[in-house]
Design an enzyme around this catalytic site. Structure first.
Site, PDB file in Angstrom:
ATOM      1  N   LYS A 203       0.856  -1.185   0.000  1.00  0.00           N
ATOM      2  CA  LYS A 203       0.000   0.000   0.000  1.00  0.00           C
ATOM      3  C   LYS A 203       0.891   1.235   0.000  1.00  0.00           C
ATOM      4  CE  LYS A 203      -3.605   2.379   2.535  1.00  0.00           C
ATOM      5  NZ  LYS A 203      -4.617   2.291   3.572  1.00  0.00           N
ATOM      6  N   LYS A 257      -2.240  -1.502  -3.857  1.00  0.00           N
ATOM      7  CA  LYS A 257      -3.087  -0.301  -3.772  1.00  0.00           C
ATOM      8  C   LYS A 257      -2.237   0.942  -3.858  1.00  0.00           C
ATOM      9  CE  LYS A 257      -6.143   1.828  -0.534  1.00  0.00           C
ATOM     10  NZ  LYS A 257      -6.280   2.049   0.858  1.00  0.00           N
TER      11      LYS A 257
HETATM   12  C1  PBG Z   1      -7.410   3.602   5.365  1.00  0.00           C
HETATM   13  C2  PBG Z   1      -7.727   3.359   3.938  1.00  0.00           C
HETATM   14  C3  PBG Z   1      -7.525   4.244   2.885  1.00  0.00           C
HETATM   15  C4  PBG Z   1      -8.086   3.646   1.770  1.00  0.00           C
HETATM   16  C5  PBG Z   1      -8.580   2.391   2.151  1.00  0.00           C
HETATM   17  N1  PBG Z   1      -8.324   2.230   3.495  1.00  0.00           N
HETATM   18  C6  PBG Z   1      -6.978   5.607   2.860  1.00  0.00           C
HETATM   19  C7  PBG Z   1      -5.659   5.908   3.415  1.00  0.00           C
HETATM   20  O1  PBG Z   1      -4.832   5.027   3.661  1.00  0.00           O
HETATM   21  O2  PBG Z   1      -5.438   7.092   3.646  1.00  0.00           O
HETATM   22  C8  PBG Z   1      -8.146   4.290   0.415  1.00  0.00           C
HETATM   23  C9  PBG Z   1      -9.206   3.794  -0.492  1.00  0.00           C
HETATM   24  C10 PBG Z   1      -9.543   4.712  -1.616  1.00  0.00           C
HETATM   25  O3  PBG Z   1      -8.887   5.751  -1.839  1.00  0.00           O
HETATM   26  O4  PBG Z   1     -10.506   4.396  -2.309  1.00  0.00           O
HETATM   27  N2  PBG Z   1      -6.363   2.952   5.908  1.00  0.00           N
END
Ligand code: PBG
Length: 335
Positions: A203, A257
């Site tokens: 991520k 992601k």
């Molecule tokens: C939180 C989380 C995020 C997303 C999914 N879980 C945002 C972040 O890490 O700031 C992003 C999903 C999206 O942008 O659609 N941990």
């Protein structure tokens, strides 16, 4: 794979296989099916409520009762799984994010309600503190630091409460070191042997999450950025390290992601580990496409199908996408 030997032109004319629709589809290698779709849905307080999200045109937060209706519709279309994200009321956001392990918080209530009404749809819940913490961070903040090991204790409590509410898949999205093993051991010790873990393994600290943070009300709360725990977009080998560690710690599935700007990571991850691999087509990707479609710059159904097909081509087994329902309808119309 060995390189095939092709006869030179004109004995080989690649266009022969593209000349008719039936040959094109006969030789097509990758296709999105409804089984590949995980639908992220935002949950809000209230009854019979829908709150449009300005930065995600066409997406709204749903109250629990509306989320149950949405789950029925998704299940009827054949969508296998939903991912639920809460917009926690601001007065419940605290320094240490205690609301994350409240058995009656929004996502746990929604999970129980959906499981009662639509038992056959899978539920995936994030394990991370950001929708519950006053700082907007995924971990606990002490001074200037997002502290790793103290956060693990909080994530364990959150994970167990979510498993208890009937969540099928836990999605640790916090990027703390060691959290997969920690959560897996806690699940084993508490009789949740069958709860799956889809690790948000690779991520990245991405600007493409902007609209999501509006949706869960974390844009205003987030102090600073997430670069000390989420990955640097310039790295690929590091993604393989993260994914390898998460699999070794007991993840059943891994996720990359964001999605489309990171297809190279999906491809390397699948090649390296052969594990069930998912991509999250995140909020910013949704908003780019939806915004362009709303201006008639792109053809909506075609661009949705093409973008999602690219994930399959890159090696993903499935995709988290805000277009899941639309894609399922496109597939249903195809047959
Ligand atoms: C939180 C989380 C995020 C997303 C999914 N879980 C945002 C972040 O890490 O700031 C992003 C999903 C999206 O942008 O659609 N941990």
């Amino acid at each position: 794979m060995t390189s095939p030997v092709f006869a030179p032109f004109p004995m080989t004319r690649p266009r022969r296989l593209r000349a008719q629709p039936w040959t094109r589809s006969m030789v097509q290698e990758h296709e999105v099916t409804v089984n590949d779709l995980i639908w992220p849905v935002f949950i809000c307080e209230g009854v019979d409520c829908e709150e449009p999200i300005a930065a995600m045109p066409g997406v709204s937060r749903l109250s629990v009762d509306r989320a149950v209706r949405a789950a029925e519709n998704a299940a009827n279309l054949g969508i296998p799984c939903m991912a639920l994200f809460p917009n926690t009321p601001n007065d419940k956001r605290t320094e240490d994010a205690e609301e994350a392990w409240n058995p009656d918080n929004l996502v746990n209530k929604a999970t129980r309600a959906i499981k009662a009404a639509v038992p056959d749809i899978g539920i995936l819940l994030d394990v991370a503190l950001d929708p519950y913490s006053a700082t907007g961070h995924d971990g606990i903040v002490r001074g200037d630091e997002i502290v790793n090991d103290e956060t693990l204790i909080a994530l364990e409590k959150q994970a167990l409460v979510q498993a208890e509410s009937g969540c099928d898949i836990l999605g640790p999205s916090d990027m703390m070191d060691g959290r997969i093993g920690y959560i897996r051991q806690a699940l084993e010790a508490n009789d949740f042997q069958n709860t799956m873990i889809m690790a948000y393994a690779a991520k990245y600290a991405s600007a493409f999450y902007g609209p999501f943070r509006e949706a869960v009300g974390a844009s205003a709360t987030l102090k600073g950025d997430k670069k000390t725990y989420q990955m640097n977009p310039g790295n690929t080998d590091e993604a393989l390290k993260e994914i390898g560690m998460d699999l070794a710690e007991g993840a059943d599935m891994i996720m990359v992601k964001p999605g489309m700007p990171y297809l190279d990571i999906c491809c390397r991850a699948k090649d390296a580990y052969g594990a069930p691999t998912f991509a999250y087509q995140v909020s910013g990707e949704y908003s780019m496409l939806a915004g362009a479609c709303n201006n008639d710059w792109l053809d909506r159904p075609r661009v949705i199908e093409e973008a999602l097909t690219c994930f399959k081509r890159a090696g993903c087994d499935g995709i988290l996408t805000y277009f899941a329902v639309e894609m399922a309808e496109i597939i249903a119309d195809r047959t």
